[in-house]
Write a protein that holds these residues in place. Structure first.
Motif, short mmCIF file in Angstrom:
data_model
loop_
_atom_site.label_atom_id
_atom_site.label_comp_id
_atom_site.label_asym_id
_atom_site.label_seq_id
_atom_site.Cartn_x
_atom_site.Cartn_y
_atom_site.Cartn_z
N UNK A 48 45.61 109.61 -9.46
CA UNK A 48 45.37 110.37 -7.76
C UNK A 48 46.53 109.68 -6.82
N UNK A 49 46.80 111.02 -6.17
CA UNK A 49 47.62 110.88 -5.44
C UNK A 49 47.39 111.90 -4.53
N UNK A 50 48.58 112.34 -3.45
CA UNK A 50 48.39 112.76 -2.00
C UNK A 50 49.11 114.53 -3.07
N UNK A 51 48.85 115.90 -2.84
CA UNK A 51 48.97 116.82 -3.54
C UNK A 51 50.94 116.81 -3.12
N UNK A 52 51.49 116.86 -4.72
CA UNK A 52 52.82 116.79 -4.81
C UNK A 52 53.33 115.45 -3.76
N UNK A 53 53.09 114.67 -3.72
CA UNK A 53 53.10 113.18 -2.64
C UNK A 53 53.34 113.78 -1.15
N UNK A 54 52.98 114.72 -0.89
CA UNK A 54 52.50 114.92 0.42
C UNK A 54 51.61 114.78 1.30
N UNK A 55 51.84 113.59 2.25
CA UNK A 55 50.22 112.83 2.59
C UNK A 55 50.44 111.76 2.23
N UNK A 107 43.85 112.14 1.38
CA UNK A 107 43.03 113.50 1.29
C UNK A 107 43.55 114.65 1.32
N UNK A 108 45.17 114.66 0.04
CA UNK A 108 45.18 115.96 -0.32
C UNK A 108 45.50 116.55 -1.14
N UNK A 115 46.67 123.16 1.63
CA UNK A 115 47.04 123.50 2.97
C UNK A 115 48.52 122.75 3.14
N UNK A 116 48.86 121.40 2.57
CA UNK A 116 49.65 120.63 3.42
C UNK A 116 51.20 121.39 2.38
N UNK A 117 50.55 121.68 1.33
CA UNK A 117 51.60 122.01 0.88
C UNK A 117 52.29 123.00 0.91
N UNK A 118 51.47 124.42 1.57
CA UNK A 118 51.70 125.55 1.70
C UNK A 118 52.28 125.41 3.64
N UNK A 119 52.14 124.70 4.75
CA UNK A 119 52.60 124.07 5.96
C UNK A 119 53.96 123.61 5.41
N UNK A 120 54.15 122.52 4.89
CA UNK A 120 55.07 122.04 4.48
C UNK A 120 56.11 123.05 3.97
N UNK A 169 42.88 105.02 1.33
CA UNK A 169 44.07 104.14 0.70
C UNK A 169 45.28 104.02 1.61
N UNK A 170 45.46 104.98 1.87
CA UNK A 170 46.41 105.25 2.37
C UNK A 170 47.77 106.45 1.37
N UNK A 171 48.50 107.22 2.16
CA UNK A 171 48.87 107.87 0.62
C UNK A 171 50.43 107.63 0.79
#
Lengths: 107, 492
Positions: free
Chosen positions: B120-127, B131-132, B355-360, B148-150
């Motif tokens: 597991x990871x932040x979506x597309x490594x963004x975060x 939590x993403x 949302x984080x991916x859209x924002x970026x 755990x950090x990302x």
């Protein structure tokens, strides 16, 4: 900076989302506009850096290592082909037909 | 336990590859950390059985030929393995099964490693907090409720919680080093171009690097050596074929000749908390006691690093993620099939981004758009050169730079979720190494009063990976007793 940065409004968020082919709800437009405004106003700090002009203008660093362009022989090789000789890459597609990608009639 | 000790156990027949694989698979399956997105148990067990046949035939571990023989690894779900689902923790690729294996994973497996599954990871490594993920956040390995950090949070948690022996992460702005620091494991971002990115789903191509996450520095060196070197399938890899990283890492540093740079900008002005500062200062004193010379250096453009990063990374991401079109791969929802035109089709397909991916993507599209390109993207790249020049200048005065990884220790889930800028500013000490393409690692150096781990960051000039590892290894060997005490105290 050539444009007034940090001035992002809801219309601009909608316009950019359209360019990026993203569907955004009204709530998202409101949220993103405020968050992007915060981020862009932080980023305006870059305008205080002297990047020079003319011959003394600093060249942008696009990637961190000096790269040559390595060339290799232009030889085709089998890549991801299944037992029947069909490219396996097609199996990842949501819909295929007659060996091609299928899309809805959108034109 | 280290790889060399596992190999000794295989030789002595006190442990088989199948046994160790089954142990880790059982731990991964029972775990409540949400660290794994896919467990490839049958594939791993097949690999293990084949390895045991080799062991039976050879009589002992073929260490030279297969340096990672029988070692169970897990892989951040951003790297492809043929026939194994690769989601990038996104709904967009929920069912994506790639037709090829990434070079990094292929090299690990060719060296004998067993692959347990995808992390597991932040979506597309963004975060920066994990939590993403579209499949839920990853739990901190020792402190429930904390992040755990990302973005390689699954990779750090899985190693710390012993759900795999070691893992791969990726680091675009700190995504290996930050979770390594938060979770108390070793994590390294090698020199840009050291490890092939063929089969790595691209986030920001001028910054992304694959790297190892391990319990010990020695084992990070072993993984890195196997993966490093030219790959004809990735034109951004180094032309050099092999690097003697392990032998360099195992050398005792020449302390009296070692100059350790202390960047004056990485201080309390950068938001450093007193507990992290104390742990870093204590580490520096240890280096000094070994005979190393501490040299103050200046990296004056550090304060611009986050701004540069959040233009460059999002611009590259908006371009890279344009391939998510729902035609060649990924998920196509019913709405998309009803769309009146092509733009509408793409918009419906791409509603699967979080949302984080859209924002970026929006920020990146904005930074690259007509009228804003010079003010944002071009200027960011110009200041990026100044950041690199700062390092070039600093490395005329020192061999290695020592600094914190993060201003603080792990925070509670939800704490920074509504304020992306605060989350971004958390990366100020890790981003510069990505901007300049430098090798950088995090090695545990202590814990705060709650027992949360603190990481020491070491950075060096390009291709000094082996040297960084040797300095980190000496530090780790001398401090392993303290870190173990701090961590076990935290768990009780």
């Amino acid at each position: 900076m050539s444009q007034a940065p940090g001035k992002i409004d809801e219309d601009l968020t909608r316009k950019v989302a359209e360019l990026a082919r993203l569907e955004v709800s009204d709530a998202e437009v409101k949220l993103f506009t405020s968050q992007l405004g915060d981020i862009l106003s932080y980023i305006t700090q870059l305008s205080e850096v002297d990047v020079g002009t003319g011959d003394r203008e600093i060249q942008p660093l696009i990637q961190p290592i000096e790269l040559s362009t390595p060339l290799r022989q232009d030889v085709a090789r089998a890549f991801g082909v299944d037992e029947q000789g069909n490219p396996r890459v097609m199996k990842s597609a949501p819909e295929v037909m007659d060996g091609g990608y299928q899309v809805p009639p959108v034109l | 336990m280290k790889i060399s000790e596992i190999h000794d156990a295989f030789d002595q027949k006190t442990l088989s590859v199948l046994q160790i694989t089954q142990q880790y698979l059982a731990a991964a399956q029972a775990s409540k950390h949400n660290a794994f997105l896919t467990i490839c148990d049958q594939r791993a067990l097949d690999q293990a059985r084949k390895a045991d046949q080799v062991l039976a035939r050879e009589g002992k571990v073929p260490r030279e030929k297969l340096p990672l023989f029988g070692i169970p690894l897990a892989i951040k779900d951003l790297l492809t393995i043929e026939g194994v689902r690769t989601t990038c923790a996104s709904k967009m690729l929920e069912n994506y099964v790639p037709p090829y294996t990434s070079t990094a994973v292929a090299r690990l497996e060719a060296a004998g490693a067993i692959t347990l599954g995808k992390l597991n990871m932040d979506e597309f490594a963004m975060g920066g907090s994990n939590e993403n993920s579209a499949f839920g956040p990853v739990e901190h390995p020792t402190h429930p409720g904390y992040v755990p950090g990302g973005s390689s949070g699954g990779s750090a948690t899985a190693v710390k919680a012993k759900l795999c022996f070691a893992s791969l992460g990726t680091d675009t702005g700190g995504s290996i080093r930050l979770p390594a620091s938060y979770c108390g494991v070793v994590g390294m971002k090698p020199t840009y171009g050291m490890i092939s990115r063929f089969g790595l789903v691209a986030f920001a191509s001028s910054l992304d690097q694959v790297g190892p996450m391990t319990e010990t520095v020695e084992d990070a060196a072993r993984l890195l050596e196997v993966m490093a070197g030219n790959d004809p399938l990735d034109s951004t890899t180094t032309p050099t074929k092999n690097f003697p990283i392990l032998s360099e890492a195992m050398k005792e540093p020449n302390w009296s000749g070692l100059r350790i740079g202390i960047p004056q900008e990485y201080t309390s002005k950068g938001g450093l908390t007193p507990e992290v500062d104390r742990a870093i200062q204590k580490s520096l004193k240890w280096f000094e006691a070994q005979g190393a010379k501490l040299v103050p250096v200046s990296l004056p453009h550090t304060k611009y690093a986050v701004s540069i990063y959040y233009i460059v990374a999002v611009s590259e991401a908006s371009s890279n993620l344009s391939r998510m079109d729902g035609v060649r791969f990924g998920v196509r929802n019913k709405d998309a099939d009803q769309a009146p035109n092509l733009a509408g089709f793409y918009k419906k397909v791409r509603s699967g981004f979080g949302p984080e991916v859209k924002r970026r993507i929006i920020l990146g599209t904005f930074a690259l758009s007509s009228g804003y390109y010079d003010a944002y993207y071009k200027r960011a790249c110009q200041v990026r050169r100044l950041v690199k020049n700062d390092f070039d200048q600093a490395f005329t005065q020192c061999d290695v730079i020592a600094a914190p990884v993060s201003q603080s220790t792990a925070f509670k889930r939800g704490e920074k979720l509504s304020d992306p800028l605060a989350m971004y500013l958390n990366d100020i000490f890790t981003i510069p190494a990505n901007l300049a393409g430098l090798p950088a690692l995090s090695v545990p150096c202590g814990a705060d009063s709650r027992g949360l781990s603190i990481g020491l960051q070491l950075m060096g000039p390009q291709y000094s990976d082996g040297k960084l590892l040797s300095v980190a290894r000496a530090f780790e060997v001398a401090h392993s007793a303290d870190t173990a005490t701090a961590q076990s105290g935290a768990r009780s």
